[in-house]
Design a protein around this motif. Structure first.
Motif, mmCIF file in Angstrom:
data_model
loop_
_atom_site.group_PDB
_atom_site.id
_atom_site.type_symbol
_atom_site.label_atom_id
_atom_site.label_comp_id
_atom_site.label_asym_id
_atom_site.label_seq_id
_atom_site.Cartn_x
_atom_site.Cartn_y
_atom_site.Cartn_z
ATOM 1 N N LEU A 139 -21.291 23.440 92.120
ATOM 2 C CA LEU A 139 -21.334 24.582 91.215
ATOM 3 C C LEU A 139 -22.786 24.955 90.919
ATOM 4 C CD1 LEU A 139 -18.610 23.351 88.699
ATOM 5 C CD2 LEU A 139 -18.312 24.941 90.601
ATOM 6 N N PRO A 140 -23.109 26.241 90.955
ATOM 7 C CA PRO A 140 -24.508 26.636 90.707
ATOM 8 C C PRO A 140 -24.894 26.453 89.238
ATOM 9 C CG PRO A 140 -23.098 28.575 90.937
ATOM 10 C CD PRO A 140 -22.249 27.377 91.246
ATOM 11 N N THR A 141 -26.036 25.804 89.015
ATOM 12 C CA THR A 141 -26.525 25.606 87.652
ATOM 13 C C THR A 141 -27.651 26.580 87.317
ATOM 14 O OG1 THR A 141 -28.042 23.889 88.425
ATOM 15 C CG2 THR A 141 -25.890 23.164 87.577
ATOM 16 N N ASN A 165 -34.774 41.472 78.224
ATOM 17 C CA ASN A 165 -35.549 42.454 78.989
ATOM 18 C C ASN A 165 -36.516 41.750 79.924
ATOM 19 O OD1 ASN A 165 -35.479 45.508 78.664
ATOM 20 N ND2 ASN A 165 -35.015 44.776 76.598
ATOM 21 N N GLU A 166 -36.926 40.543 79.560
ATOM 22 C CA GLU A 166 -37.850 39.770 80.403
ATOM 23 C C GLU A 166 -37.136 39.127 81.578
ATOM 24 O OE1 GLU A 166 -41.186 39.512 80.039
ATOM 25 O OE2 GLU A 166 -40.992 40.978 78.420
ATOM 26 N N ARG A 167 -35.944 38.542 81.308
ATOM 27 C CA ARG A 167 -35.206 37.834 82.354
ATOM 28 C C ARG A 167 -33.781 37.582 81.883
ATOM 29 N NH1 ARG A 167 -37.958 34.807 79.418
ATOM 30 N NH2 ARG A 167 -39.925 34.840 80.493
ATOM 31 N N PRO A 168 -32.837 37.535 82.813
ATOM 32 C CA PRO A 168 -31.456 37.178 82.449
ATOM 33 C C PRO A 168 -31.389 35.714 81.987
ATOM 34 C CG PRO A 168 -31.526 38.287 84.586
ATOM 35 C CD PRO A 168 -32.943 37.957 84.216
ATOM 36 N N LEU A 169 -30.598 35.458 80.953
ATOM 37 C CA LEU A 169 -30.492 34.114 80.392
ATOM 38 C C LEU A 169 -29.067 33.845 79.911
ATOM 39 C CD1 LEU A 169 -33.720 34.184 78.195
ATOM 40 C CD2 LEU A 169 -33.374 32.752 80.221
ATOM 41 N N THR A 170 -28.718 32.578 79.812
ATOM 42 C CA THR A 170 -27.448 32.169 79.215
ATOM 43 C C THR A 170 -27.630 32.054 77.703
ATOM 44 O OG1 THR A 170 -27.955 29.810 79.367
ATOM 45 C CG2 THR A 170 -26.839 30.809 81.276
ATOM 46 N N ALA A 171 -26.515 31.961 76.987
ATOM 47 C CA ALA A 171 -26.586 31.772 75.532
ATOM 48 C C ALA A 171 -27.309 30.470 75.205
ATOM 49 C CB ALA A 171 -25.181 31.783 74.934
ATOM 50 N N ALA A 172 -27.044 29.417 75.978
ATOM 51 C CA ALA A 172 -27.700 28.125 75.736
ATOM 52 C C ALA A 172 -29.202 28.214 75.968
ATOM 53 C CB ALA A 172 -27.085 27.054 76.638
ATOM 54 N N ALA A 173 -29.617 28.902 77.028
ATOM 55 C CA ALA A 173 -31.047 29.049 77.309
ATOM 56 C C ALA A 173 -31.723 29.865 76.212
ATOM 57 C CB ALA A 173 -31.255 29.697 78.672
ATOM 58 N N LEU A 174 -31.055 30.922 75.736
ATOM 59 C CA LEU A 174 -31.607 31.720 74.635
ATOM 60 C C LEU A 174 -31.731 30.866 73.373
ATOM 61 C CD1 LEU A 174 -29.753 35.096 75.147
ATOM 62 C CD2 LEU A 174 -32.225 34.857 74.873
ATOM 63 N N ALA A 175 -30.696 30.099 73.079
ATOM 64 C CA ALA A 175 -30.723 29.239 71.886
ATOM 65 C C ALA A 175 -31.892 28.261 71.964
ATOM 66 C CB ALA A 175 -29.400 28.498 71.741
ATOM 67 N N THR A 234 -22.620 34.224 86.513
ATOM 68 C CA THR A 234 -22.064 33.033 85.897
ATOM 69 C C THR A 234 -22.716 31.830 86.558
ATOM 70 O OG1 THR A 234 -19.946 34.127 85.554
ATOM 71 C CG2 THR A 234 -19.942 31.743 85.459
ATOM 72 N N CYS A 235 -23.066 30.853 85.765
ATOM 73 C CA CYS A 235 -23.536 29.585 86.312
ATOM 74 C C CYS A 235 -22.862 28.475 85.511
ATOM 75 C CB CYS A 235 -25.061 29.490 86.309
ATOM 76 S SG CYS A 235 -25.829 29.463 84.694
ATOM 77 N N TYR A 236 -23.207 27.232 85.808
ATOM 78 C CA TYR A 236 -22.526 26.106 85.195
ATOM 79 C C TYR A 236 -23.527 25.152 84.568
ATOM 80 C CZ TYR A 236 -18.576 28.010 87.608
ATOM 81 O OH TYR A 236 -17.595 28.860 88.016
ATOM 82 N N GLU A 274 -24.806 21.381 83.165
ATOM 83 C CA GLU A 274 -24.828 20.066 83.808
ATOM 84 C C GLU A 274 -23.479 19.360 83.665
ATOM 85 O OE1 GLU A 274 -27.274 18.698 85.656
ATOM 86 O OE2 GLU A 274 -28.407 20.560 85.437
ATOM 87 N N LYS A 275 -22.744 19.718 82.607
ATOM 88 C CA LYS A 275 -21.436 19.110 82.370
ATOM 89 C C LYS A 275 -20.313 19.875 83.067
ATOM 90 C CE LYS A 275 -22.793 17.159 77.965
ATOM 91 N NZ LYS A 275 -22.537 17.100 76.525
ATOM 92 N N GLY A 276 -20.662 20.932 83.789
ATOM 93 C CA GLY A 276 -19.662 21.683 84.537
ATOM 94 C C GLY A 276 -19.005 22.815 83.774
ATOM 95 N N ARG A 277 -19.533 23.158 82.598
ATOM 96 C CA ARG A 277 -18.966 24.260 81.815
ATOM 97 C C ARG A 277 -19.503 25.588 82.328
ATOM 98 N NH1 ARG A 277 -20.056 20.973 76.669
ATOM 99 N NH2 ARG A 277 -18.115 19.833 76.463
ATOM 100 N N GLU A 278 -18.593 26.547 82.445
ATOM 101 C CA GLU A 278 -18.982 27.879 82.901
ATOM 102 C C GLU A 278 -19.779 28.591 81.816
ATOM 103 O OE1 GLU A 278 -16.193 30.363 85.350
ATOM 104 O OE2 GLU A 278 -16.270 31.597 83.542
ATOM 105 N N MET A 279 -20.898 29.220 82.213
ATOM 106 C CA MET A 279 -21.746 29.933 81.260
ATOM 107 C C MET A 279 -22.051 31.329 81.811
ATOM 108 S SD MET A 279 -24.537 26.994 80.219
ATOM 109 C CE MET A 279 -25.318 27.053 81.817
#
Length: 153
Positions: A5-7, A49-59, A87-89, A91-96
């Protein structure tokens, strides 16, 4: 061992060349202003606007809870200011979901719908003179300075 799965993501922020105009009597204007009314929402929007990010990365980047970031992402998404780009995953395999700004740039002007035709003609004339990329950069820098200088939208 390779991952199944892509992280990470290859999502990018691609903006359209032709911005939409929002005026004071446009129904969407109130929603956009409400979504950007908090400093946190504006900070999240600037980050995306700078780069696409996940909610976790933003947090992580903003030192905030995922719940708070998710709340603002939902509001920004409902108004069409941001989209899910990929969509990426974890480390625990959760979809983000990976978020980015909408392809459609917006210009908010303090006029009515009746002013739109004249404003469009003025922008087209200006675009012919200096080029569309220069206009978008100038408008974006002006908005960023305004929002950044007084802390409100």
């Amino acid at each position: 061992m390779s991952r199944l799965l892509p992280t990470t993501t290859n999502a990018s922020t691609d903006r359209a060349d032709d911005p939409s105009l929002l005026c004071l009597d446009d129904e969407r204007t109130s929603d956009v202003l409400a979504a950007l009314s908090s400093e946190t929402a504006r900070t999240i929007f600037r980050e995306l606007n700078e780069r696409p990010l996940t909610a976790a990365a933003l947090a992580d980047r903003l030192d905030m809870s995922i719940q708070s970031v998710s709340y603002h992402l939902e509001n920004l998404s409902e108004t069409g200011l941001i989209d899910v780009a990929d969509t990426c995953y974890s480390e625990k395999g959760r979809e983000m979901d990976v978020y980015t700004v909408s392809e459609e740039p917006l210009i908010l002007f303090l006029g009515t719908e009746d002013d739109q035709p004249g404003l469009r003609v003025a922008f087209k004339n200006l675009a012919v003179a200096v080029g569309p990329a220069s206009i978008l950069i100038a408008v974006w820098e002006t908005i960023a300075r305004f929002v950044g200088s007084d802390g409100s939208a």
